[in-house]
Write an enzyme that holds these catalytic residues in place. Structure first.
Site, mmCIF file in Angstrom:
data_model
loop_
_atom_site.group_PDB
_atom_site.id
_atom_site.type_symbol
_atom_site.label_atom_id
_atom_site.label_comp_id
_atom_site.label_asym_id
_atom_site.label_seq_id
_atom_site.Cartn_x
_atom_site.Cartn_y
_atom_site.Cartn_z
ATOM 1 N N LYS A 22 -31.187 -2.488 79.779
ATOM 2 C CA LYS A 22 -30.877 -4.085 80.876
ATOM 3 C C LYS A 22 -29.877 -2.884 81.971
ATOM 4 C CE LYS A 22 -29.296 -8.105 81.084
ATOM 5 N NZ LYS A 22 -29.879 -8.860 80.350
ATOM 6 N N ASP A 28 -31.061 -11.394 86.233
ATOM 7 C CA ASP A 28 -30.205 -11.556 84.280
ATOM 8 C C ASP A 28 -28.928 -12.334 85.414
ATOM 9 O OD1 ASP A 28 -29.552 -11.635 81.831
ATOM 10 O OD2 ASP A 28 -27.191 -11.157 83.024
HETATM 11 P P1 NDP Z 1 -27.274 -17.277 86.306
HETATM 12 O O1 NDP Z 1 -27.089 -16.538 87.693
HETATM 13 O O2 NDP Z 1 -28.743 -17.911 87.026
HETATM 14 O O3 NDP Z 1 -26.227 -18.427 86.110
HETATM 15 C C1 NDP Z 1 -25.474 -18.361 85.276
HETATM 16 C C2 NDP Z 1 -24.799 -19.342 85.329
HETATM 17 O O4 NDP Z 1 -23.056 -19.505 84.506
HETATM 18 C C3 NDP Z 1 -23.811 -20.000 86.564
HETATM 19 O O5 NDP Z 1 -23.862 -21.167 85.912
HETATM 20 C C4 NDP Z 1 -22.050 -19.096 86.650
HETATM 21 O O6 NDP Z 1 -21.523 -19.836 86.882
HETATM 22 C C5 NDP Z 1 -22.388 -19.308 84.282
HETATM 23 N N1 NDP Z 1 -21.241 -18.739 84.750
HETATM 24 C C6 NDP Z 1 -21.467 -16.543 84.673
HETATM 25 N N2 NDP Z 1 -20.838 -16.346 84.557
HETATM 26 C C7 NDP Z 1 -19.722 -17.030 83.834
HETATM 27 C C8 NDP Z 1 -18.305 -17.534 83.661
HETATM 28 N N3 NDP Z 1 -18.119 -15.516 83.349
HETATM 29 N N4 NDP Z 1 -17.784 -17.838 83.183
HETATM 30 C C9 NDP Z 1 -18.541 -19.070 83.684
HETATM 31 N N5 NDP Z 1 -19.078 -19.349 84.312
HETATM 32 C C10 NDP Z 1 -19.923 -18.362 83.757
HETATM 33 O O7 NDP Z 1 -27.432 -16.485 85.351
HETATM 34 P P2 NDP Z 1 -28.599 -17.410 84.270
HETATM 35 O O8 NDP Z 1 -28.981 -19.007 84.318
HETATM 36 O O9 NDP Z 1 -30.304 -16.392 84.310
HETATM 37 O O10 NDP Z 1 -28.271 -16.668 82.637
HETATM 38 C C11 NDP Z 1 -28.021 -17.477 82.066
HETATM 39 C C12 NDP Z 1 -27.337 -16.753 80.391
HETATM 40 O O11 NDP Z 1 -28.509 -16.379 79.717
HETATM 41 C C13 NDP Z 1 -26.632 -15.193 80.883
HETATM 42 O O12 NDP Z 1 -26.048 -14.785 79.492
HETATM 43 C C14 NDP Z 1 -27.391 -14.330 80.663
HETATM 44 O O13 NDP Z 1 -27.788 -13.029 80.095
HETATM 45 C C15 NDP Z 1 -29.128 -14.892 79.507
HETATM 46 N N6 NDP Z 1 -30.435 -14.662 79.703
HETATM 47 C C16 NDP Z 1 -31.468 -15.037 81.298
HETATM 48 C C17 NDP Z 1 -32.312 -15.234 80.938
HETATM 49 C C18 NDP Z 1 -33.345 -15.160 82.202
HETATM 50 O O14 NDP Z 1 -33.981 -14.739 82.507
HETATM 51 N N7 NDP Z 1 -32.265 -15.862 82.964
HETATM 52 C C19 NDP Z 1 -33.093 -14.701 79.595
HETATM 53 C C20 NDP Z 1 -32.073 -14.380 78.841
HETATM 54 C C21 NDP Z 1 -31.088 -14.491 78.938
HETATM 55 P P3 NDP Z 1 -21.583 -19.690 89.181
HETATM 56 O O15 NDP Z 1 -22.571 -20.823 89.417
HETATM 57 O O16 NDP Z 1 -19.985 -20.277 89.066
HETATM 58 O O17 NDP Z 1 -21.534 -18.296 88.986
#
Ligand code: NDP
Length: 415
Positions: free
Chosen positions: A90, A130
């Site tokens: 990671k 991510d």
């Molecule tokens: P994105 O950056 O596309 O989206 C993240 C979302 O979560 C956004 O809506 C963001 O809000 C919100 N967010 C992030 N941090 C916080 C926080 N501290 N408090 C509240 N809301 C928050 O990321 P992903 O969708 O790719 O990832 C989401 C999760 O899924 C993570 O845990 C990641 O590790 C996991 N994951 C992702 C994979 C992938 O293929 N993308 C694979 C496996 C797991 P805002 O828009 O306001 O920033």
């Protein structure tokens, strides 16, 4: 450990908790005002017993070594569960992409890759996206890697389709988390059809979770970002969500401009210490934003409201107190390392296409994803039974993931 003394004899626990390599570096770049900015960069190459290190890169101001380390550790077992030949790693930076211009993002990504390129390669370490890292950032990092090495190879996944990306990768994590829920419910003689669903997040994972839920006849009624949440009783409008988040990078508060019947609740108005998404009555929940976003009280509320299924799209979104309550209630619960493994599995399919210079159709990739999620469910569920805790998929996924890595480490000798 009691059943298989070979793991103690070979010091597997002591070895597996220690990353094979941790890289920390300085990222210096120049902002649009000519000011030099400095961020910290990380890549943890945790375990390569099953294949090249594989795991995403996160850009978020909360990033520090501990977050990257826990994510890397989880990634080892998740990747093992996919059944594909990938090790665990990671990376990330405390860089905050919010409010940065496109040029600033590009300069930062180039500076990040100017150090990282010497540590990665298509058969050594293959990073992906991510939080905060999507196709745009992957593009800038890939360009810089190519400039520095002169090599056009599959060193990053999550690439855009015309230059080596895989169809279906964008959708994979969200679709996979829904397939996992479908498998869990089918295992209990139930289905997603007609279920009201609560989803957190509004990024890559949340958007495609919502899209797939509709395709399977369920009704997702919430989504959230770091500033607030939407509750739309009629069902979240996917086109509006994509427009706001994938195109405009706007706040979710704008959702109500097009849907006045939806409610926007800002984080300031959440009950203290709670994530309001989990107060909305639902039968299935999909935490898809970030770690620790569902605590013990949230879990209790979900259970009291009749939630019977939780499938984690995010990594470790439920706190240990929440996990304890959910397991006690014996509902269908898919921990992130199993339920969101569809993302990394499809990244591996992207690697396979790159190295064989092929491009598979969306249907081919989605079909493989569907089967991989079914296999992960079956493996976790049968392992849970084998070790005397049927239906405990946390236990089953942990043991199934661990066993394969541990056996490979023994096969490969002490190192
Ligand atoms: P994105 O950056 O596309 O989206 C993240 C979302 O979560 C956004 O809506 C963001 O809000 C919100 N967010 C992030 N941090 C916080 C926080 N501290 N408090 C509240 N809301 C928050 O990321 P992903 O969708 O790719 O990832 C989401 C999760 O899924 C993570 O845990 C990641 O590790 C996991 N994951 C992702 C994979 C992938 O293929 N993308 C694979 C496996 C797991 P805002 O828009 O306001 O920033």
């Amino acid at each position: 450990m009691d059943k298989y003394p070979k793991y103690r004899k070979n010091g597997i626990i002591e070895r597996i908790v220690e990353p094979e390599r941790q890289i920390m570096f300085r990222i210096a770049w120049v902002d649009d005002h000519g000011q030099v900015q400095v961020n910290k960069g990380y890549r943890i190459q945790f375990n390569s017993a099953l294949g090249p290190y594989k795991g995403g890169i996160r850009f978020h101001p909360s990033v520090y070594g501990g977050i990257i380390k826990f994510l890397g550790f989880e990634q080892i077992f998740k990747n093992s569960l996919t059944g594909l030949p990938i090790g665990g790693g990671k990376g990330g930076s405390d860089f905050d992409p919010k409010g940065k211009s496109d040029n600033e993002i590009m300069r930062f990504c180039q500076a990040f890759m100017s150090e990282l390129y010497r540590h990665i390669g298509p058969t050594t370490d293959v990073p992906a996206g991510d939080i905060g890292v999507g196709a745009r950032e992957i593009g800038y990092m890939y360009g810089q890697y190519k400039r520095l090495t002169g090599s056009f190879d599959g060193v990053l996944t999550g690439k855009k389709i015309p230059w080596g990306g895989s169809l279906g990768r964008t959708q994979a994590t969200g679709y996979g988390a829904v397939y996992f829920a479908q498998n869990m419910l089918e295992g209990r003689g139930d289905s997603l059809e007609g279920k009201i669903c609560a989803v957190s997040g509004a990024g890559n994972v949340a958007i495609y979770t919502i899209e797939k839920l509709y395709l399977l006849g369920a009704k997702p009624v919430t989504c959230s970002d770091s500033r607030g949440m939407i509750y739309h009783e009629k069902g979240i409008d996917v086109a509006t969500l994509k427009q706001l988040k994938e195109i405009e990078s706007a706040s979710l508060s704008k959702y109500t401009h097009q849907h006045p019947d939806a409610k926007y609740i800002s984080v300031a108005d959440y009950p203290a210490g709670r994530n309001h998404v989990w107060s909305v009555p639902c039968q299935a929940a999909f935490p898809s934003a970030t770690q620790n976003e569902l605590n013990g009280d949230d879990a209790e509320t979900l259970l009291n409201n009749g939630c019977i299924c939780i499938s984690e799209g995010a990594n470790m979104p439920s706190t240990p107190e929440a996990v304890e309550k959910i397991l006690k209630a014996k509902i269908a619960y898919g921990p992130g390392k199993a339920a969101n493994a569809g993302g990394v599995a499809t990244s591996q399919l992207e690697m396979a296409q790159n190295s064989s210079m092929q491009q598979w159709t969306f249907e081919e990739v989605d079909g493989k994803l569907f089967n991989i999620m079914r296999n992960i469910y079956t493996n976790a569920s049968e392992t849970a039974k084998e070790f005397g805790q049927p239906d405990n998929l946390v236990f089953g996924a942990n043991i199934a993931g661990f066993r394969k890595v541990a056996d490979a480490m023994i096969d490969q000798g002490v190192m």
